[in-house]
Design a protein around this motif. Sequence first.
Motif, short mmCIF file in Angstrom:
data_model
loop_
_atom_site.label_atom_id
_atom_site.label_comp_id
_atom_site.label_asym_id
_atom_site.label_seq_id
_atom_site.Cartn_x
_atom_site.Cartn_y
_atom_site.Cartn_z
N ASP A 8 0.80 -1.23 0.00
CA ASP A 8 0.00 0.00 0.00
C ASP A 8 0.83 1.27 0.00
O ASP A 8 0.30 2.36 -0.18
N VAL A 9 2.15 1.13 0.22
CA VAL A 9 2.98 2.35 0.29
C VAL A 9 4.28 2.26 -0.50
O VAL A 9 5.02 3.24 -0.58
N ALA A 10 4.56 1.10 -1.08
CA ALA A 10 5.87 0.93 -1.72
C ALA A 10 5.77 0.32 -3.11
O ALA A 10 6.64 -0.47 -3.50
N THR A 11 4.72 0.67 -3.85
CA THR A 11 4.59 0.24 -5.24
C THR A 11 4.07 1.40 -6.08
O THR A 11 3.36 2.28 -5.57
N PRO A 12 4.39 1.43 -7.38
CA PRO A 12 3.82 2.47 -8.24
C PRO A 12 2.30 2.41 -8.27
O PRO A 12 1.62 3.45 -8.35
N GLU A 13 1.76 1.20 -8.18
CA GLU A 13 0.30 1.04 -8.20
C GLU A 13 -0.35 1.69 -6.98
O GLU A 13 -1.43 2.29 -7.08
N PHE A 36 0.80 4.30 -5.40
CA PHE A 36 0.83 5.74 -5.61
C PHE A 36 -0.27 6.18 -6.58
O PHE A 36 -0.89 7.23 -6.40
N GLU A 37 -0.53 5.36 -7.60
CA GLU A 37 -1.59 5.68 -8.55
C GLU A 37 -2.96 5.61 -7.88
O GLU A 37 -3.84 6.43 -8.16
N ARG A 38 -3.14 4.62 -6.99
CA ARG A 38 -4.43 4.46 -6.31
C ARG A 38 -4.67 5.56 -5.29
O ARG A 38 -5.77 6.12 -5.21
N SER A 39 -3.64 5.84 -4.50
CA SER A 39 -3.82 6.78 -3.39
C SER A 39 -2.56 7.61 -3.18
O SER A 39 -1.80 7.38 -2.24
N PRO A 40 -2.31 8.57 -4.07
CA PRO A 40 -1.07 9.35 -3.97
C PRO A 40 -0.95 10.11 -2.65
O PRO A 40 0.16 10.29 -2.13
N ARG A 41 -2.08 10.56 -2.10
CA ARG A 41 -2.00 11.30 -0.84
C ARG A 41 -1.55 10.41 0.31
O ARG A 41 -0.73 10.82 1.15
N THR A 42 -2.06 9.18 0.36
CA THR A 42 -1.64 8.25 1.41
C THR A 42 -0.15 7.97 1.32
O THR A 42 0.57 8.01 2.33
N VAL A 43 0.33 7.70 0.11
CA VAL A 43 1.75 7.38 -0.08
C VAL A 43 2.61 8.59 0.23
O VAL A 43 3.65 8.48 0.89
N THR A 44 2.19 9.76 -0.23
CA THR A 44 2.96 10.98 0.03
C THR A 44 3.04 11.28 1.51
O THR A 44 4.11 11.63 2.04
N ARG A 45 1.92 11.13 2.24
CA ARG A 45 1.92 11.35 3.69
C ARG A 45 2.84 10.36 4.39
O ARG A 45 3.55 10.71 5.33
N PHE A 46 2.84 9.12 3.91
CA PHE A 46 3.69 8.10 4.51
C PHE A 46 5.16 8.49 4.41
O PHE A 46 5.90 8.42 5.39
N TYR A 47 5.59 8.92 3.23
CA TYR A 47 7.01 9.27 3.07
C TYR A 47 7.34 10.61 3.70
O TYR A 47 8.48 10.83 4.11
N ASN A 48 6.37 11.49 3.83
CA ASN A 48 6.60 12.72 4.60
C ASN A 48 6.95 12.37 6.05
O ASN A 48 7.88 12.94 6.65
N ALA A 49 6.19 11.41 6.62
CA ALA A 49 6.44 11.00 8.00
C ALA A 49 7.81 10.32 8.12
O ALA A 49 8.54 10.54 9.09
N ARG A 50 8.17 9.51 7.12
CA ARG A 50 9.48 8.85 7.14
C ARG A 50 10.60 9.88 7.03
O ARG A 50 11.65 9.75 7.65
N ARG A 51 10.38 10.91 6.22
CA ARG A 51 11.39 11.96 6.02
C ARG A 51 11.63 12.72 7.33
O ARG A 51 12.77 13.02 7.69
N ILE A 52 10.55 13.04 8.02
CA ILE A 52 10.66 13.74 9.29
C ILE A 52 11.38 12.87 10.32
O ILE A 52 12.26 13.33 11.05
N ALA A 53 11.01 11.59 10.38
CA ALA A 53 11.64 10.67 11.33
C ALA A 53 13.13 10.53 11.04
O ALA A 53 13.96 10.52 11.97
N ALA A 54 13.49 10.45 9.77
CA ALA A 54 14.90 10.32 9.40
C ALA A 54 15.69 11.57 9.76
O ALA A 54 16.85 11.50 10.19
N ALA A 55 15.06 12.73 9.60
CA ALA A 55 15.73 14.00 9.92
C ALA A 55 15.98 14.11 11.42
O ALA A 55 16.98 14.72 11.85
N ASP A 86 11.42 10.26 -4.43
CA ASP A 86 12.42 9.58 -5.25
C ASP A 86 12.86 8.29 -4.56
O ASP A 86 14.00 8.12 -4.15
N ILE A 87 11.90 7.40 -4.42
CA ILE A 87 12.10 6.10 -3.78
C ILE A 87 11.89 5.02 -4.84
O ILE A 87 10.93 5.10 -5.62
N VAL A 88 12.77 4.04 -4.86
CA VAL A 88 12.60 2.92 -5.79
C VAL A 88 11.62 1.94 -5.16
O VAL A 88 11.91 1.31 -4.13
N TRP A 89 10.45 1.83 -5.76
CA TRP A 89 9.41 0.96 -5.24
C TRP A 89 9.51 -0.43 -5.86
O TRP A 89 10.21 -0.64 -6.85
#
Length: 226
Positions: A34-39, A41-60, A143-146
Amino acid sequence: MKIVILTGAGISAESGLQTFRAEDGLWEGHRVEDVATPEAFERSPRTVTRFYNARRIAAAEAQPNAAHYALARLAEDGGHEVILITQNVDDLHERAGFEGVIHMHGSLAMARCYECNVQFDAPMEMVVGDCCPGCGAPTTRPDIVWFGEMPYQMEEISDALSTADLFVSIGTSGNVYPAAGFVEFATRAGAETLELNLEPSSGVFENSRQGPATVLVPQWVEDLLA
């Protein structure tokens, strides 16, 4: 000696970043599909984008640990040629001082455009419909390889493995290809192989040491530089 190192989620786990696939099959509470495939992102770009936003903040907010710093020290020592390939999408290796890391699965710090494929620095919080700084199209993504996509710099990685004297795998399960096949590639090319991991992976290594990366990696580097 030419040393090629592959790092996985285990090296960043001790910095507080959850490993890619936990024992329950989820990544931070989400099915990987649900968060690591191109499909996804096509189904639910907002869910995927929010997921990686949270990962980006955690990594920072995370900090490099002793294993990250030990690898940077090994590279800085100058006695060996060290090439570092990581499956991780955080920047903890760079923040520990290692330059030129190969991020085969992309990076949370970067975004790219579906339309023109240009890569650029990602804002801390991406928004669906952000315009590409290259072509202006509202078609940007993390820019994540899914799954289903080709990892980055595979030709460079193959060249490194084919000429390595020593291949070292740190903190990776050995279940995700093509990285899972690196040990066999390096072995066929004549390299010695070493695994540093909490438990043995599915790969066939000449030598294997078990324990936390923050303990094993500094010890190994100290032995190598002694």
